[in-house]
Design an enzyme around this catalytic site. Structure first.
Site, PDB file in Angstrom:
ATOM      1  N   ASN A 143       0.857  -1.187   0.000  1.00 37.55           N
ATOM      2  CA  ASN A 143       0.000   0.000   0.000  1.00 37.55           C
ATOM      3  C   ASN A 143       0.889   1.230   0.000  1.00 37.55           C
ATOM      4  OD1 ASN A 143      -2.929  -0.984   0.393  1.00 37.55           O
ATOM      5  ND2 ASN A 143      -1.698  -2.208   1.820  1.00 37.55           N
ATOM      6  N   GLU A 144       1.131   1.727  -1.176  1.00 35.73           N
ATOM      7  CA  GLU A 144       2.062   2.842  -1.348  1.00 35.73           C
ATOM      8  C   GLU A 144       1.377   4.165  -0.973  1.00 35.73           C
ATOM      9  OE1 GLU A 144       5.008   2.250  -1.642  1.00 35.73           O
ATOM     10  OE2 GLU A 144       5.506   0.734  -3.139  1.00 35.73           O
ATOM     11  N   PRO A 145       2.166   5.256  -0.820  1.00 31.38           N
ATOM     12  CA  PRO A 145       1.582   6.556  -0.516  1.00 31.38           C
ATOM     13  C   PRO A 145       0.400   6.854  -1.439  1.00 31.38           C
ATOM     14  CG  PRO A 145       3.945   6.702  -0.436  1.00 31.38           C
ATOM     15  CD  PRO A 145       3.636   5.309  -0.900  1.00 31.38           C
ATOM     16  N   SER A 197      -2.563   5.524  -0.724  1.00 32.16           N
ATOM     17  CA  SER A 197      -3.550   4.456  -0.504  1.00 32.16           C
ATOM     18  C   SER A 197      -4.653   4.938   0.435  1.00 32.16           C
ATOM     19  CB  SER A 197      -2.882   3.226   0.121  1.00 32.16           C
ATOM     20  OG  SER A 197      -1.996   2.648  -0.794  1.00 32.16           O
ATOM     21  N   THR A 209      10.355   2.041  -3.611  1.00 31.71           N
ATOM     22  CA  THR A 209      10.179   0.603  -3.351  1.00 31.71           C
ATOM     23  C   THR A 209      10.938  -0.211  -4.400  1.00 31.71           C
ATOM     24  OG1 THR A 209       8.019   1.024  -2.387  1.00 31.71           O
ATOM     25  CG2 THR A 209       8.420  -1.220  -3.182  1.00 31.71           C
TER      26      THR A 209
END
Ligand code: F6R
Length: 640
Positions: A172-174, A176, A191
């Site tokens: 869940n990347e920025p 999300s 990432t």
């Protein structure tokens, strides 16, 4: 909100935790990630057993990456040695790269079987890992079904997490949403950079993944997040102390009422209660803490040490230091002298000088020195100026390159040398094999043994060119080729007795008065840390020998970090000419110039990093009120 309910007793006793007004997530700090992982494995095992006693299934959410490896290792040990059974366990993994074949060594499917599932008695039907081969058309429904399946099992009893430097949990990347479900996601650049070493280059890292959503994770009844190493320190501080924001998805865990972050000391470094404990409450002021606080106070007030006033101390949480120290004047003088005395142009000790307040002993005048260098260029990158002075001042300097560094040579560099060899030696079929395997190599496939050998030779010759330039005879150069490194991949073996013996034999043969070693603790799985562990273990084995009484160990830091000013015990100044000489020595490591294999997220070349770092240390000394040098190399003594 700090929540402590249900936290197993072992965290309370073994870890270190204090409520502070800064922290919004319960966390425990352990000295080592090893000790911490064992506690987490124990919590999981207890849960499995209690569910089993009630005849219930235990639903675990599992993570991959470097953080949980030791937890899985301990669970496997408990299964094998203590009979811990996983027959009542159902697992749901957090994520998988997309697209990704299950049998690929990079798949999380492969990872989970390698580290856990192949070694325990779990029913294969109870294993759920997002499938990286689902077609694009089916993906949306597949993700909905993944969440439904978790729900059908009654939700996750326990979710294990790691944290990415972007603040991601799962993938869940920025950006999300706090309510997101399992879905496909585009990976953040950071990432992908972090994953690049194990894929042998960022181009091989998938751009997408399937991940459980924040909403899915947050429904777990219990969450434990693991964080090891200094490179997690900043994001952990933001997550634990910052505001809830989609820019740092892990901050959503502040709203979960049964989460514990289990972290080690390096990862906790940036937390307010660790970094500036005087802002949190009363402190026990020892020399190290007062030095740290005074350097911090100078930075905060923009003043040099000797300009700090009683008011500065009082206004910034340091009034009880002032009470203990008498006055700002007394505290300032002590700190100034302490820093002043770290500076020496005689890293091997100044002959015939009073050494009471010098970092090194005056005698013996000529010392035997071993510089341990984890990779074949850390010696010149990290301490090239000091190295040069030691040689110039007539000490017997030996350099021990601990690993071959072969995986960091690019294929095109190796091909260049292979083709030179071929032109000189057209009939040699071994060279044909090397050229052929380099030309046919695809993406991130492993090198053949002979290619690895060639790459190792390239690095050895570069090292010799550099050490000759500094003036060390070839017979003082030792290539240890520690076996733990020789896997042909980024993932290395754990340190073994053979590694320790090789290091110990060299120390026993040379009987050095000084050892220099890379004290990089930033990455708990990194080569520098393993190399340091090998030295520490060798010192432990040898410490009863008389000659070890005369052996002092100095730690330098590698290309990535520097000691904090208050930690420095020896600072070796360099003139502008010496800075240039160091630069040239680094240039001899041509295979590591102009676009190296393992660049990380710092795109500067090694010589630039080294110069900027040494210049930065010099400037920090100057701002604190000490002399203005072009560059300083810094060391901290290790007492064994
Ligand atoms: C892995 C996962 C990721 C990792 C995170 C930290 O399943 O979902 O969130 O936990 O990227 O990775 P490491 O532990 O390798 O630092």
């Amino acid at each position: 909100m700090i929540t402590k309910q249900n936290t197993s007793i072992q965290y309370k006793t073994a870890g270190q935790f204090e409520d502070t007004r800064f922290e919004k997530i319960h966390n425990v700090v352990f000295q080592s990630s090893d000790e911490a992982s064992i506690c987490v494995a124990q919590e999981i095992a207890d849960l499995i057993k209690s569910k089993n006693a009630d005849n219930k299934l235990c639903v675990l959410g599992l993570a991959t990456g470097s953080s949980p490896i030791r937890v899985y290792e301990e669970l496997v040990r408990m299964h094998k040695e203590e009979g811990l059974s996983f027959t009542n366990v159902v697992t749901f993994n957090l994520d998988e790269y997309y697209p990704m074949e299950q049998q690929s060594v990079h798949s999380y499917h492969y990872f989970m079987h390698q580290h856990l599932f192949d070694h325990i008695d779990i029913n294969p039907e109870n294993i759920n890992i997002p499938n990286g081969t689902v077609s694009a058309d089916e993906l949306h429904q597949y993700c909905i079904d993944y969440d439904l399946k978790i729900k059908e099992y009654g939700g996750l009893d326990f979710q294990l997490l790691g944290i990415g430097r972007t603040g991601h949990i799962g993938f869940n990347e920025p950006g999300s949403h706090y309510n997101s479900g399992t879905r496909s996601i585009t990976l953040d650049h950071i990432t992908r950079v972090d994953a690049a070493p194990s894929f042998l280059g960022i181009d091989n890292v998938p751009k997408k993944a399937i991940t459980m959503g924040i909403g899915t994770v947050k429904k777990a009844k219990r969450i434990v997040l693991l964080g090891w190493g200094a490179n997690k320190a900043t994001i952990l501080k933001e997550t634990i102390e910052g505001k809830i924001t989609s820019e740092v998805p892990a901050t959503y865990l502040q709203e979960h009422n049964n989460t514990t972050f289990v972290i080690n000391e390096e990862a906790a470094e940036e937390l307010t209660r660790i970094k500036t404990p005087w802002l949190v409450g009363p402190c026990l002021w020892d020399e190290e803490l007062s030095s740290k606080a005074i350097v911090w106070l100078c930075d905060l007030t923009n003043k040099s040490i000797l300009r700090l006033t009683d008011k500065d101390y009082n206004d910034n949480g340091m009034s009880n230091l002032l009470v203990e120290g008498g006055s700002a004047y007394d505290l300032n003088i002590i700190m100034f002298n302490k820093l002043q005395r770290t500076i020496t142009g005689w890293p091997g000790g100044k002959p015939n000088a009073d050494d009471t307040n010098r970092p090194e002993r005056a005698t013996p005048e000529k010392k035997r020195v071993i510089i341990f260098s984890p990779h074949p260029d850390d010696d010149v990158i990290s301490m090239g100026g000091t190295f040069d002075r030691l040689v110039e001042q007539g000490h017997e300097v030996h350099v021990a390159y601990q690993t071959s560094g072969n995986i960091a040579v690019s294929d095109h560099e190796a091909l260049k040398f292979a083709e030179v060899l071929k032109d000189i030696n057209p009939d040699n079929s071994d060279i044909d094999l090397i050229i052929n395997s380099l030309q046919c190599k695809k993406g991130d496939y492993e090198d053949t043994l002979s290619v690895r050998n060639l790459k190792g030779i390239i690095r050895r010759k570069e090292s010799l060119a550099a050490t000759r330039f500094v003036g060390v005879p070839d017979e003082n150069i030792h290539f240890l080729n520690l076996p733990f490194y020789e896997t042909g991949t980024v993932k290395k073996n754990p340190i073994g007795q053979e590694d320790i013996d090789i290091v110990a034999n060299l120390i026993a043969t040379i009987k050095p008065h000084q050892i220099y070693a890379a004290g990089d603790l930033a990455d708990p799985h990194g080569t520098h840390k393993v190399c340091l562990d090998a030295i520490f273990a060798a010192l432990e084995n040898l410490k009863h020998n008389d000659y070890m009484d005369d052996c002092w160990v100095w730690l330098y830091r590698g290309a990535w970090h520097e000691w904090d000013i208050h930690q420095i015990e020896m600072a070796v100044p360099m003139s502008p000419d010496q800075v240039l000489k160091k630069r040239k020595a680094i240039f001899y490591h041509q295979s590591q110039k102009d676009g190296v294999m393992f660049q990380g997220n710092d795109t500067r070349e090694f010589w630039v990093r080294a110069e900027e770092r040494n210049n930065d240390t010099a400037q920090k000394y100057n701002v604190l009120g000490l002399a203005d040098y072009a560059a300083l190399e810094a060391f901290k003594r290790y007492h064994f």
